[in-house]
Design a protein around this motif. Structure first.
Motif, mmCIF file in Angstrom:
data_model
loop_
_atom_site.group_PDB
_atom_site.id
_atom_site.type_symbol
_atom_site.label_atom_id
_atom_site.label_comp_id
_atom_site.label_asym_id
_atom_site.label_seq_id
_atom_site.Cartn_x
_atom_site.Cartn_y
_atom_site.Cartn_z
ATOM 1 N N CYS A 1 0.811 -1.217 0.000
ATOM 2 C CA CYS A 1 0.000 0.000 0.000
ATOM 3 C C CYS A 1 0.843 1.266 0.000
ATOM 4 C CB CYS A 1 -0.908 0.018 1.239
ATOM 5 S SG CYS A 1 -1.877 -1.488 1.464
ATOM 6 N N TYR A 2 2.008 1.216 0.633
ATOM 7 C CA TYR A 2 2.795 2.438 0.815
ATOM 8 C C TYR A 2 4.252 2.197 0.458
ATOM 9 C CZ TYR A 2 -1.169 3.190 4.006
ATOM 10 O OH TYR A 2 -2.424 3.281 4.565
ATOM 11 N N GLU A 3 4.802 3.078 -0.377
ATOM 12 C CA GLU A 3 6.246 3.050 -0.611
ATOM 13 C C GLU A 3 6.977 3.860 0.454
ATOM 14 O OE1 GLU A 3 7.436 4.201 -4.494
ATOM 15 O OE2 GLU A 3 6.740 2.347 -5.427
ATOM 16 N N GLY A 4 6.325 4.908 0.944
ATOM 17 C CA GLY A 4 6.943 5.748 1.953
ATOM 18 C C GLY A 4 6.284 5.588 3.304
ATOM 19 N N ASP A 5 6.400 6.600 4.131
ATOM 20 C CA ASP A 5 5.856 6.553 5.482
ATOM 21 C C ASP A 5 4.335 6.655 5.435
ATOM 22 O OD1 ASP A 5 5.920 6.357 8.216
ATOM 23 O OD2 ASP A 5 7.354 7.990 8.487
ATOM 24 N N PHE A 6 3.689 6.253 6.502
ATOM 25 C CA PHE A 6 2.229 6.218 6.537
ATOM 26 C C PHE A 6 1.752 6.362 7.977
ATOM 27 C CE2 PHE A 6 3.877 1.958 6.943
ATOM 28 C CZ PHE A 6 3.170 1.434 8.015
ATOM 29 N N ALA B 1 3.185 12.954 10.681
ATOM 30 C CA ALA B 1 4.229 13.773 11.306
ATOM 31 C C ALA B 1 5.226 14.270 10.265
ATOM 32 C CB ALA B 1 4.953 12.967 12.389
ATOM 33 N N GLU B 2 5.543 13.438 9.285
ATOM 34 C CA GLU B 2 6.436 13.854 8.198
ATOM 35 C C GLU B 2 5.826 15.030 7.436
ATOM 36 O OE1 GLU B 2 8.696 11.763 4.412
ATOM 37 O OE2 GLU B 2 6.655 11.134 4.907
ATOM 38 N N ALA B 3 4.512 14.949 7.154
ATOM 39 C CA ALA B 3 3.842 16.040 6.443
ATOM 40 C C ALA B 3 3.937 17.344 7.232
ATOM 41 C CB ALA B 3 2.377 15.684 6.179
ATOM 42 N N ASP C 1 -5.369 3.380 8.686
ATOM 43 C CA ASP C 1 -4.084 3.154 9.345
ATOM 44 C C ASP C 1 -3.743 4.293 10.300
ATOM 45 O OD1 ASP C 1 -3.134 0.629 8.326
ATOM 46 O OD2 ASP C 1 -2.987 1.590 6.378
ATOM 47 N N LEU C 2 -4.078 5.504 9.907
ATOM 48 C CA LEU C 2 -3.839 6.650 10.782
ATOM 49 C C LEU C 2 -4.695 6.544 12.042
ATOM 50 C CD1 LEU C 2 -2.630 9.350 11.514
ATOM 51 C CD2 LEU C 2 -4.210 10.462 9.913
ATOM 52 N N ARG C 3 -5.965 6.196 11.895
ATOM 53 C CA ARG C 3 -6.839 6.038 13.060
ATOM 54 C C ARG C 3 -6.332 4.932 13.976
ATOM 55 N NH1 ARG C 3 -13.000 5.427 11.554
ATOM 56 N NH2 ARG C 3 -13.199 5.802 13.809
ATOM 57 N N HIS C 4 -5.819 3.858 13.388
ATOM 58 C CA HIS C 4 -5.312 2.753 14.211
ATOM 59 C C HIS C 4 -4.123 3.210 15.046
ATOM 60 C CE1 HIS C 4 -3.165 -0.962 15.242
ATOM 61 N NE2 HIS C 4 -4.352 -1.533 15.201
ATOM 62 N N ASP C 5 -3.198 3.950 14.422
ATOM 63 C CA ASP C 5 -2.052 4.475 15.166
ATOM 64 C C ASP C 5 -2.517 5.389 16.300
ATOM 65 O OD1 ASP C 5 -0.270 3.158 13.560
ATOM 66 O OD2 ASP C 5 0.417 4.932 12.470
ATOM 67 N N VAL C 6 -3.474 6.257 15.988
ATOM 68 C CA VAL C 6 -3.981 7.199 16.987
ATOM 69 C C VAL C 6 -4.598 6.460 18.162
ATOM 70 C CG1 VAL C 6 -5.779 8.923 17.412
ATOM 71 C CG2 VAL C 6 -4.282 9.138 15.409
ATOM 72 N N GLY D 1 6.934 -5.661 7.337
ATOM 73 C CA GLY D 1 6.275 -5.536 6.043
ATOM 74 C C GLY D 1 6.354 -4.141 5.464
ATOM 75 N N HIS D 2 7.341 -3.339 5.894
ATOM 76 C CA HIS D 2 7.512 -1.999 5.369
ATOM 77 C C HIS D 2 8.218 -2.026 4.020
ATOM 78 C CE1 HIS D 2 7.621 -0.363 9.787
ATOM 79 N NE2 HIS D 2 6.400 -0.641 9.387
ATOM 80 N N HIS D 3 7.944 -1.028 3.203
ATOM 81 C CA HIS D 3 8.716 -0.837 1.981
ATOM 82 C C HIS D 3 10.082 -0.270 2.365
ATOM 83 C CE1 HIS D 3 9.903 0.479 -2.005
ATOM 84 N NE2 HIS D 3 8.839 -0.097 -2.510
ATOM 85 N N GLY D 4 11.108 -0.653 1.612
ATOM 86 C CA GLY D 4 12.457 -0.164 1.912
ATOM 87 C C GLY D 4 12.578 1.341 1.856
ATOM 88 N N PHE D 5 11.756 1.997 1.002
ATOM 89 C CA PHE D 5 11.831 3.452 0.905
ATOM 90 C C PHE D 5 11.386 4.135 2.191
ATOM 91 C CE2 PHE D 5 11.213 3.336 -3.987
ATOM 92 C CZ PHE D 5 12.566 3.078 -4.140
ATOM 93 N N LEU D 6 10.579 3.452 3.010
ATOM 94 C CA LEU D 6 10.164 4.045 4.273
ATOM 95 C C LEU D 6 11.396 4.340 5.137
ATOM 96 C CD1 LEU D 6 7.192 2.998 6.507
ATOM 97 C CD2 LEU D 6 9.411 3.394 7.524
ATOM 98 N N ILE D 7 12.349 3.428 5.137
ATOM 99 C CA ILE D 7 13.581 3.644 5.900
ATOM 100 C C ILE D 7 14.473 4.648 5.179
ATOM 101 C CG2 ILE D 7 15.759 2.566 6.583
ATOM 102 C CD1 ILE D 7 12.512 0.620 6.698
ATOM 103 N N ASP D 8 14.597 4.517 3.866
ATOM 104 C CA ASP D 8 15.524 5.343 3.088
ATOM 105 C C ASP D 8 15.195 6.829 3.095
ATOM 106 O OD1 ASP D 8 17.098 3.266 2.358
ATOM 107 O OD2 ASP D 8 16.829 3.482 0.207
ATOM 108 N N THR D 9 13.943 7.144 2.834
ATOM 109 C CA THR D 9 13.573 8.525 2.545
ATOM 110 C C THR D 9 13.827 9.441 3.737
ATOM 111 O OG1 THR D 9 11.853 7.723 1.041
ATOM 112 C CG2 THR D 9 11.733 10.029 1.732
#
Length: 461
Positions: free
Chosen positions: A11-16, A22-24, A82-87, A232-240
């Motif tokens: 679902c996500y290449e980056g953070d979510f 928080a990144e936004a 996913d945002l609601r779940h984190d919250v 199950g994260h995309h590698g770009f989540l760590i990289d970016t």
């Protein structure tokens, strides 16, 4: 993991989720008030909705979606879910409000502190949840299952991975202070891992390191990627956005997971491929996850230089490219290789200005092993041609050029191009031959999925 039934990388290449929100905030001007802050939440959700249109498959029945390979067995999660779940994970935890505030502030780059606007951290998160809940329900059919599993059988439970996340957070305490997150922030992140959920804590921890511009060594980076794989994260989540102290480019180091160099470029050629500078540029910029920036251009340049400096005739260079790519005519002989080399040098000047190309010694000790496989195949494809209905190239010419590369230039490059030729000629493989190719790939140090590019050629039954 959340209640979703597919890994995050689908679902996500980056953070979510909350860390993505928080990144936004960290990348935006500071909101003047709570209303403006919630406007940023809405903008983040809107941006995700634009990237994943909800009506793409609305006209299909459940049976039709199933035929197309879309899993309809469960409700699909969207970004708001996913945002609601984190919250909820944080709001319903036993964490002190101050710990939640501390983690949010650092993850958001200090841009938005709810306490400065008369809100507690939990009040702020409840407002975020209400903003998510007010959105129309999403109706996305289930996404395709993962092409391969990053987990042995199931995602890890919180208990199985919590200690590893806590260990990474604690290890920051052992480093010189510098720009590291404060001790209070590290303590709060550890509390999130222990009392809320380690997956969320890991994402917020990464955001804190990025917000504080903490430089990470390659060993630590690899541990982060391994943890991300387990979640199950995309590698770009760590990289970016992560500041990594990359080791120098080394073309002899085989750290790409898939194909690389000239054979990778050949694999990207297809009927609509023009072979332009832009096409080559995209390949030269295609560093794999975990590779030093510029590595893709460096190995591609090395392959091109090996052939340019060899005695291989121009006609054989052309046959080799067309046989390995099965694509349109991009150029002939050394002119094509010179264009590739020129684009790679351009990319390297931008990515690593201090890099000076050095062609590593060829792995000649494996030449006989590769040569046997090339000759065995050559005897079975003598009557074939690559692209017989387009720009036919006799297979004999391609195989002769491959033999020259293996014996006189570089058996590693020869074997990689050989694997591409197998696909272009649709050569059927026995399991025994495929296993031999895997063994040769291991001797060359290829990545896990390199040789598996030809597993579709293995005979079944």
């Amino acid at each position: 993991m959340t209640g979703r039934q597919e890994p995050y990388y689908l679902c996500y290449e980056g953070d979510f989720g909350l860390s993505g929100l928080a990144e936004a905030f960290a990348l935006s001007p500071a909101p003047e008030n709570a209303r403006a802050a919630l406007g940023l939440v809405t903008a983040k959700l809107d941006a995700y909705d634009r990237e994943t249109p909800v009506d793409t498959f609305d006209h299909l029945s459940a049976d039709q979606r199933s035929i197309l390979g879309y899993d309809t067995s469960h409700d699909e999660w969207g970004y708001a879910d996913d945002l609601r779940h984190d919250v909820r994970t944080l709001v319903e935890s036993q964490l002190p409000d101050e710990a939640i505030r501390t983690v949010w502030r650092v993850a958001a780059g200090g841009v938005w502190d709810p306490a400065a606007h008369g809100m507690s951290a939990r009040d702020w998160l409840r407002c975020v949840e209400e903003t998510c809940a007010a959105r129309p329900p999403r109706k996305i059919p289930g996404r395709r299952p993962a092409p391969f599993s990053l987990w042995d059988a199931r995602p890890p439970s919180a208990d199985e991975v919590r200690d590893d996340v806590v260990a990474e957070i604690r290890s920051c305490r052992e480093r010189p202070a510098g720009s590291l997150p404060s001790p209070d922030t590290l303590s709060a992140l550890e509390e999130v891992a222990v009392h809320a959920h380690p997956e969320l804590a890991f994402r917020l921890f990464l955001r804190a390191l990025k917000a504080c511009s903490v430089r990470i060594d390659k060993e630590r980076y690899d541990r982060f990627q391994a943890l991300g794989d387990r979640f199950g994260h995309h590698g770009f989540l760590i990289d970016t956005g992560l500041d990594v102290a990359w080791p120098p480019i080394d073309t002899a180091r085989r750290d790409a997971v898939w194909d690389f160099g000239l054979s990778r470029l050949a694999g990207q050629a297809h009927q609509d491929w023009r072979g332009s500078r832009e096409d080559i540029r995209r390949a030269a910029e295609g560093d794999d996850i975990g590779q030093t920036p510029g590595s893709a251009a460096a190995v591609l340049l090395e392959d091109a230089l090996r052939l340019l400096r060899s005695a291989l005739p121009d006609a054989a260079v052309s046959a080799l490219w067309y046989g390995a790519s099965d694509g349109p005519r991009s150029g002939d002989g050394r002119d094509w290789l010179r264009l590739i080399a020129d684009v790679c040098r351009e990319r390297l000047r931008e990515a690593v200005p201090t890099y000076r190309p050095v062609v590593a010694p060829a792995r000649t000790e494996l030449a006989d092993l590769v040569l046997r496989e090339v000759r065995e195949t050559a005897s079975t494809v003598a009557d074939k041609a690559v692209s017989p209905h387009w720009h036919p190239v006799p297979a004999t010419e391609v195989m002769d050029a491959l033999e020259h590369v293996v014996t006189r230039i570089d058996p590693d490059l020869g074997f990689r191009l050989f694997l591409r030729v197998l696909s272009a000629l649709q050569v059927s493989l026995t399991q025994e031959r495929y296993d031999r190719y895997q063994a040769i790939g291991e001797l060359f140090g290829y990545g896990e999925y390199h040789v598996s590019d030809v597993d579709h050629l293995v005979e079944t039954g």
